[in-house]
Design an enzyme around this catalytic site. Structure first.
Site, PDB file in Angstrom:
ATOM      1  N   THR A   8      68.991 116.244  96.212  1.00  0.00           N
ATOM      2  CA  THR A   8      68.961 114.932  95.510  1.00  0.00           C
ATOM      3  C   THR A   8      69.504 114.016  96.649  1.00  0.00           C
ATOM      4  O   THR A   8      69.858 112.856  96.314  1.00  0.00           O
ATOM      5  CB  THR A   8      69.730 114.897  94.305  1.00  0.00           C
ATOM      6  OG1 THR A   8      70.867 115.566  94.639  1.00  0.00           O
ATOM      7  CG2 THR A   8      68.966 115.774  93.224  1.00  0.00           C
ATOM      8  N   THR A  23      69.140 109.643  96.391  1.00  0.00           N
ATOM      9  CA  THR A  23      68.608 109.309  95.161  1.00  0.00           C
ATOM     10  C   THR A  23      69.289 107.704  95.129  1.00  0.00           C
ATOM     11  O   THR A  23      68.288 107.025  94.451  1.00  0.00           O
ATOM     12  CB  THR A  23      69.216 110.176  94.026  1.00  0.00           C
ATOM     13  OG1 THR A  23      70.650 110.207  94.155  1.00  0.00           O
ATOM     14  CG2 THR A  23      68.421 111.478  93.802  1.00  0.00           C
ATOM     15  N   GLY A  24      70.387 107.275  95.507  1.00  0.00           N
ATOM     16  CA  GLY A  24      70.905 106.029  95.147  1.00  0.00           C
ATOM     17  C   GLY A  24      70.241 105.113  95.767  1.00  0.00           C
ATOM     18  O   GLY A  24      69.794 103.911  95.396  1.00  0.00           O
ATOM     19  N   CYS A  25      70.051 105.206  97.279  1.00  0.00           N
ATOM     20  CA  CYS A  25      69.576 104.259  98.164  1.00  0.00           C
ATOM     21  C   CYS A  25      67.938 104.117  97.668  1.00  0.00           C
ATOM     22  O   CYS A  25      67.398 103.048  97.639  1.00  0.00           O
ATOM     23  CB  CYS A  25      69.298 104.919  99.677  1.00  0.00           C
ATOM     24  SG  CYS A  25      70.878 105.559 100.130  1.00  0.00           S
TER      25      CYS A  25
END
Length: 279
Positions: free
Chosen positions: A220, A223-225
């Site tokens: 994962t 994911t935030g980007c």
């Protein structure tokens, strides 16, 4: 799950696709940061542009080193793109230092385009990506420029002191984040211990609870980007905030499902999953 839409591209008449700018750090492993943002923008039909704020030595095991660029270099990259090509949305990621946070915030204050602020504090592996003394500048200078702020639960705690352990806690966290000035707050619940991956999007008046089944895939990274870049892309394409965030969550959920092993640690999400699914 139905595939999320791509931002409509122009007819073959010489006109340009929507233009989205990422202001973030470089990930040498290619899973997060500038590299993830540009892959996301391309996958969703936009022309991605970049302002690099820092260079990291980074792989599936963590961050081995980070070097921020001078504020002058960041300012020059931004002006070079914005003054000639123009931007229809901006996404910010790793800004590293107080000086860079203040520099970027001042540049964004003059824009009319929507801004997505991903207040990156630590990497997926727990490596610090923002100096502790820069937190106040994020609160007072950067967050007020945001159309949407997208903190995860660790970043919420860093910025507001609110520790979230339940969905009700996400509501309190959103209020605390909105108190620093963004128009909308997206409190990402992926770090909650159990249940669906639940995110809360609110402007303080209306609430949107976005749910997706929690995936077992451990790969994962980014994911935030990826989520923030997707939101910016949809905003550039004319979507309203709730629709942009909903479509972006669908995109990142599919990318997590397709995440793949790389190296000896945590692999990245698959930014190209839409193309692979469509043959």
């Amino acid at each position: 799950m139905a595939p999320p839409p791509r931002v409509p591209r122009p007819a073959h008449d010489g006109s340009a696709p929507v233009r989205v700018l990422t202001v973030a750090g470089s990930d040498s492993g290619g899973g997060a940061g500038i590299q993830a943002d540009l892959k996301t923008m391309l996958a969703l039909g936009a022309h991605g542009m970049s302002v690099i704020t820092a260079v990291t030595a980074q792989n599936s095991l963590g961050v081995q080193g980070a070097w921020e660029l001078p504020a002058e270099a960041v300012r020059a990259q931004f002006r070079s793109v914005a003054d000639d090509i123009g931007v229809q949305a901006v996404k910010t990621g790793m800004l590293a230092t107080t000086e860079l946070v203040e520099t970027v915030a001042a540049l964004l204050a003059d824009l009319t385009a929507p801004v997505v602020v991903d207040p990156v504090g630590v990497s997926k592996h727990g490596d610090p990506l923002l100096a502790a003394e820069a937190l106040d500048a994020v609160r007072t200078k950067l967050l007020p420029t945001a159309t949407v702020a997208t903190p995860n639960l660790d970043e919420v705690a860093q910025l507001t002191g609110v520790r979230v352990e339940s969905e009700e806690g996400q509501r309190r966290a959103a209020g605390a984040v909105l108190g620093h000035g963004p128009r909308w707050a997206l409190i990402k619940g992926g770090h909650l211990p159990a249940g669906d991956a639940v995110d809360l999007l609110t402007d303080g008046t209306e609430e949107h609870w976005l749910r997706a089944p929690r995936q077992e895939n451990r790969h994962t990274h980014g994911t935030g980007c990826t989520l923030a870049a997707a939101i910016a892309t949809y905003l550039a394409g004319g979507y309203e905030v709730p629709e942009a965030v909903t479509a972006a969550k669908d995109y990142v959920t599919g990318a997590i499902v397709a995440g793949f092993p790389l190296g000896a640690g945590i692999g990245p999400v698959d930014h190209g999953w839409l193309s692979e699914r469509n043959g």
